[in-house]
Design a protein around this motif. Structure first.
Motif, PDB file in Angstrom:
ATOM      1  N   GLN A  78       0.846  -1.189   0.000  1.00 14.37           N
ATOM      2  CA  GLN A  78       0.000   0.000   0.000  1.00 14.37           C
ATOM      3  C   GLN A  78       0.884   1.242   0.000  1.00 14.37           C
ATOM      4  O   GLN A  78       1.854   1.330   0.751  1.00 14.37           O
ATOM      5  CB  GLN A  78      -0.916   0.013   1.236  1.00 14.37           C
ATOM      6  N   VAL A  79       0.545   2.192  -0.833  1.00 13.86           N
ATOM      7  CA  VAL A  79       1.280   3.451  -0.924  1.00 13.86           C
ATOM      8  C   VAL A  79       0.289   4.600  -0.834  1.00 13.86           C
ATOM      9  O   VAL A  79      -0.755   4.577  -1.484  1.00 13.86           O
ATOM     10  CB  VAL A  79       2.059   3.547  -2.257  1.00 13.86           C
ATOM     11  N   GLN A  80       0.609   5.577  -0.031  1.00 12.55           N
ATOM     12  CA  GLN A  80      -0.191   6.802   0.033  1.00 12.55           C
ATOM     13  C   GLN A  80       0.650   7.957  -0.471  1.00 12.55           C
ATOM     14  O   GLN A  80       1.822   8.088  -0.113  1.00 12.55           O
ATOM     15  CB  GLN A  80      -0.659   7.054   1.468  1.00 12.55           C
ATOM     16  N   LEU A  81       0.041   8.782  -1.303  1.00 10.93           N
ATOM     17  CA  LEU A  81       0.759   9.873  -1.964  1.00 10.93           C
ATOM     18  C   LEU A  81       0.126  11.208  -1.596  1.00 10.93           C
ATOM     19  O   LEU A  81      -1.104  11.342  -1.600  1.00 10.93           O
ATOM     20  CB  LEU A  81       0.703   9.684  -3.482  1.00 10.93           C
ATOM     21  N   VAL A  82       0.974  12.182  -1.307  1.00 11.27           N
ATOM     22  CA  VAL A  82       0.491  13.521  -0.979  1.00 11.27           C
ATOM     23  C   VAL A  82       1.277  14.531  -1.793  1.00 11.27           C
ATOM     24  O   VAL A  82       2.508  14.631  -1.660  1.00 11.27           O
ATOM     25  CB  VAL A  82       0.640  13.822   0.524  1.00 11.27           C
ATOM     26  N   GLU A  83       0.562  15.281  -2.640  1.00 14.23           N
ATOM     27  CA  GLU A  83       1.194  16.310  -3.447  1.00 14.23           C
ATOM     28  C   GLU A  83       1.211  17.647  -2.715  1.00 14.23           C
ATOM     29  O   GLU A  83       0.335  17.929  -1.897  1.00 14.23           O
ATOM     30  CB  GLU A  83       0.460  16.511  -4.792  1.00 14.23           C
ATOM     31  N   SER A  84       2.192  18.453  -3.054  1.00 14.72           N
ATOM     32  CA  SER A  84       2.264  19.816  -2.537  1.00 14.72           C
ATOM     33  C   SER A  84       3.060  20.657  -3.526  1.00 14.72           C
ATOM     34  O   SER A  84       3.708  20.121  -4.436  1.00 14.72           O
ATOM     35  CB  SER A  84       2.920  19.856  -1.158  1.00 14.72           C
ATOM     36  N   GLY A  85       3.005  21.970  -3.330  1.00 15.35           N
ATOM     37  CA  GLY A  85       3.806  22.863  -4.150  1.00 15.35           C
ATOM     38  C   GLY A  85       3.051  23.622  -5.212  1.00 15.35           C
ATOM     39  O   GLY A  85       3.617  24.483  -5.889  1.00 15.35           O
ATOM     40  N   GLY A  86       1.776  23.309  -5.372  1.00 10.64           N
ATOM     41  CA  GLY A  86       0.995  24.040  -6.353  1.00 10.64           C
ATOM     42  C   GLY A  86       0.726  25.465  -5.892  1.00 10.64           C
ATOM     43  O   GLY A  86       1.019  25.833  -4.753  1.00 10.64           O
ATOM     44  N   GLY A  87       0.186  26.259  -6.788  1.00  9.08           N
ATOM     45  CA  GLY A  87      -0.128  27.636  -6.440  1.00  9.08           C
ATOM     46  C   GLY A  87      -0.334  28.481  -7.674  1.00  9.08           C
ATOM     47  O   GLY A  87      -0.492  27.968  -8.784  1.00  9.08           O
ATOM     48  N   LEU A  88      -0.313  29.779  -7.458  1.00 10.35           N
ATOM     49  CA  LEU A  88      -0.499  30.754  -8.533  1.00 10.35           C
ATOM     50  C   LEU A  88       0.859  31.302  -8.948  1.00 10.35           C
ATOM     51  O   LEU A  88       1.654  31.718  -8.100  1.00 10.35           O
ATOM     52  CB  LEU A  88      -1.395  31.889  -8.048  1.00 10.35           C
ATOM     53  N   VAL A  89       1.106  31.303 -10.245  1.00 14.98           N
ATOM     54  CA  VAL A  89       2.377  31.795 -10.761  1.00 14.98           C
ATOM     55  C   VAL A  89       2.104  32.534 -12.068  1.00 14.98           C
ATOM     56  O   VAL A  89       1.157  32.216 -12.780  1.00 14.98           O
ATOM     57  CB  VAL A  89       3.373  30.632 -10.976  1.00 14.98           C
ATOM     58  N   GLN A  90       2.926  33.506 -12.352  1.00 16.02           N
ATOM     59  CA  GLN A  90       2.791  34.225 -13.613  1.00 16.02           C
ATOM     60  C   GLN A  90       3.364  33.383 -14.758  1.00 16.02           C
ATOM     61  O   GLN A  90       4.279  32.575 -14.547  1.00 16.02           O
ATOM     62  CB  GLN A  90       3.522  35.564 -13.546  1.00 16.02           C
ATOM     63  N   ALA A  91       2.849  33.613 -15.935  1.00 18.01           N
ATOM     64  CA  ALA A  91       3.394  32.940 -17.113  1.00 18.01           C
ATOM     65  C   ALA A  91       4.891  33.235 -17.210  1.00 18.01           C
ATOM     66  O   ALA A  91       5.328  34.366 -16.990  1.00 18.01           O
ATOM     67  CB  ALA A  91       2.671  33.408 -18.365  1.00 18.01           C
ATOM     68  N   GLY A  92       5.648  32.195 -17.504  1.00 19.08           N
ATOM     69  CA  GLY A  92       7.097  32.312 -17.547  1.00 19.08           C
ATOM     70  C   GLY A  92       7.773  31.957 -16.246  1.00 19.08           C
ATOM     71  O   GLY A  92       9.004  31.817 -16.198  1.00 19.08           O
ATOM     72  N   GLY A  93       6.999  31.834 -15.205  1.00 12.84           N
ATOM     73  CA  GLY A  93       7.537  31.523 -13.890  1.00 12.84           C
ATOM     74  C   GLY A  93       7.742  30.036 -13.676  1.00 12.84           C
ATOM     75  O   GLY A  93       7.580  29.220 -14.592  1.00 12.84           O
ATOM     76  N   SER A  94       8.104  29.698 -12.437  1.00 14.27           N
ATOM     77  CA  SER A  94       8.435  28.309 -12.093  1.00 14.27           C
ATOM     78  C   SER A  94       7.728  27.876 -10.820  1.00 14.27           C
ATOM     79  O   SER A  94       7.421  28.698  -9.941  1.00 14.27           O
ATOM     80  CB  SER A  94       9.950  28.168 -11.876  1.00 14.27           C
ATOM     81  N   LEU A  95       7.502  26.592 -10.726  1.00 13.81           N
ATOM     82  CA  LEU A  95       7.010  25.950  -9.519  1.00 13.81           C
ATOM     83  C   LEU A  95       7.677  24.589  -9.400  1.00 13.81           C
ATOM     84  O   LEU A  95       8.033  23.979 -10.419  1.00 13.81           O
ATOM     85  CB  LEU A  95       5.488  25.743  -9.572  1.00 13.81           C
ATOM     86  N   ARG A  96       7.816  24.115  -8.174  1.00 15.98           N
ATOM     87  CA  ARG A  96       8.278  22.759  -7.968  1.00 15.98           C
ATOM     88  C   ARG A  96       7.227  22.004  -7.166  1.00 15.98           C
ATOM     89  O   ARG A  96       6.912  22.386  -6.033  1.00 15.98           O
ATOM     90  CB  ARG A  96       9.618  22.697  -7.234  1.00 15.98           C
ATOM     91  N   LEU A  97       6.696  20.967  -7.768  1.00 10.83           N
ATOM     92  CA  LEU A  97       5.733  20.111  -7.096  1.00 10.83           C
ATOM     93  C   LEU A  97       6.463  18.964  -6.412  1.00 10.83           C
ATOM     94  O   LEU A  97       7.468  18.454  -6.920  1.00 10.83           O
ATOM     95  CB  LEU A  97       4.719  19.551  -8.087  1.00 10.83           C
ATOM     96  N   SER A  98       5.929  18.568  -5.270  1.00 18.39           N
ATOM     97  CA  SER A  98       6.476  17.431  -4.539  1.00 18.39           C
ATOM     98  C   SER A  98       5.389  16.383  -4.356  1.00 18.39           C
ATOM     99  O   SER A  98       4.226  16.716  -4.158  1.00 18.39           O
ATOM    100  CB  SER A  98       7.001  17.868  -3.170  1.00 18.39           C
ATOM    101  N   CYS A  99       5.807  15.148  -4.394  1.00 17.06           N
ATOM    102  CA  CYS A  99       4.908  14.020  -4.143  1.00 17.06           C
ATOM    103  C   CYS A  99       5.565  13.177  -3.062  1.00 17.06           C
ATOM    104  O   CYS A  99       6.557  12.476  -3.331  1.00 17.06           O
ATOM    105  CB  CYS A  99       4.697  13.209  -5.411  1.00 17.06           C
ATOM    106  N   ALA A 100       5.036  13.276  -1.855  1.00 15.56           N
ATOM    107  CA  ALA A 100       5.588  12.537  -0.730  1.00 15.56           C
ATOM    108  C   ALA A 100       4.811  11.238  -0.557  1.00 15.56           C
ATOM    109  O   ALA A 100       3.573  11.234  -0.546  1.00 15.56           O
ATOM    110  CB  ALA A 100       5.505  13.372   0.541  1.00 15.56           C
ATOM    111  N   ALA A 101       5.545  10.160  -0.418  1.00  8.70           N
ATOM    112  CA  ALA A 101       4.925   8.847  -0.349  1.00  8.70           C
ATOM    113  C   ALA A 101       5.172   8.177   0.986  1.00  8.70           C
ATOM    114  O   ALA A 101       6.226   8.359   1.604  1.00  8.70           O
ATOM    115  CB  ALA A 101       5.467   7.963  -1.462  1.00  8.70           C
ATOM    116  N   SER A 102       4.210   7.431   1.416  1.00 10.41           N
ATOM    117  CA  SER A 102       4.395   6.564   2.575  1.00 10.41           C
ATOM    118  C   SER A 102       4.632   5.156   2.058  1.00 10.41           C
ATOM    119  O   SER A 102       4.260   4.817   0.941  1.00 10.41           O
ATOM    120  CB  SER A 102       3.160   6.582   3.466  1.00 10.41           C
ATOM    121  N   GLY A 103       5.246   4.320   2.867  1.00 12.15           N
ATOM    122  CA  GLY A 103       5.491   2.959   2.428  1.00 12.15           C
ATOM    123  C   GLY A 103       6.966   2.710   2.179  1.00 12.15           C
ATOM    124  O   GLY A 103       7.632   3.462   1.486  1.00 12.15           O
TER     125      GLY A 103
END
Length: 125
Positions: free
Chosen positions: A1-26
């Motif tokens: 069994q694996v549980q996944l939790v995403e984070s890092g989303g949000g509002l950004v201007q075009a041309g900008g950057s974001l880093r999403l994370s996916c933290a897993a249990s297991g």
């Protein structure tokens, strides 16, 4: 069994950057292929990128090649999606997914067993 939790989303201007994370249990997460998918309103869920359990193989959808980078840190049970040069059309809910029954090039969401709840990415133009 694996549980996944995403984070890092949000509002950004075009041309900008974001880093999403996916933290897993297991403890066996390092043996799973992990993919990032996205779904915009009224559209089907589509694969964005995926990475093999070893990290040696990656897959990118054509529309993100050269802009997004997927990576994994198994010591932290986390997979990342670095998103640069974001465009308005990248706006969507981003999900991470994991499976031991696929390869990094598997594009069908149905092939993945485990899913996170998603994180919203909004890009302003």
């Amino acid at each position: 069994q694996v549980q996944l939790v995403e984070s890092g989303g949000g509002l950004v201007q075009a041309g900008g950057s974001l880093r999403l994370s996916c933290a897993a249990s297991g403890r066996t997460f390092s043996s799973y292929v992990t993919g990032w998918f996205r779904q915009a309103p009224g559209k089907e869920r589509e694969v964005v990128a995926a990475i093999s359990w070893s990290g040696s193989a990656t897959y990118y959808a054509d529309f993100v090649k050269g802009r997004f980078t997927i990576s994994r840190d198994d010591s932290k049970n986390t997979v990342y999606l670095q998103m640069n040069s974001l465009k308005a059309e990248d706006a969507a809910v981003y999900y991470c997914a994991a499976s031991r029954a696929v390869v990094a090039g598997t594009r069908s969401p149905c092939a993945y067993e485990y899913w996170g709840q998603g994180t919203q990415v909004t890009v302003s133009s």
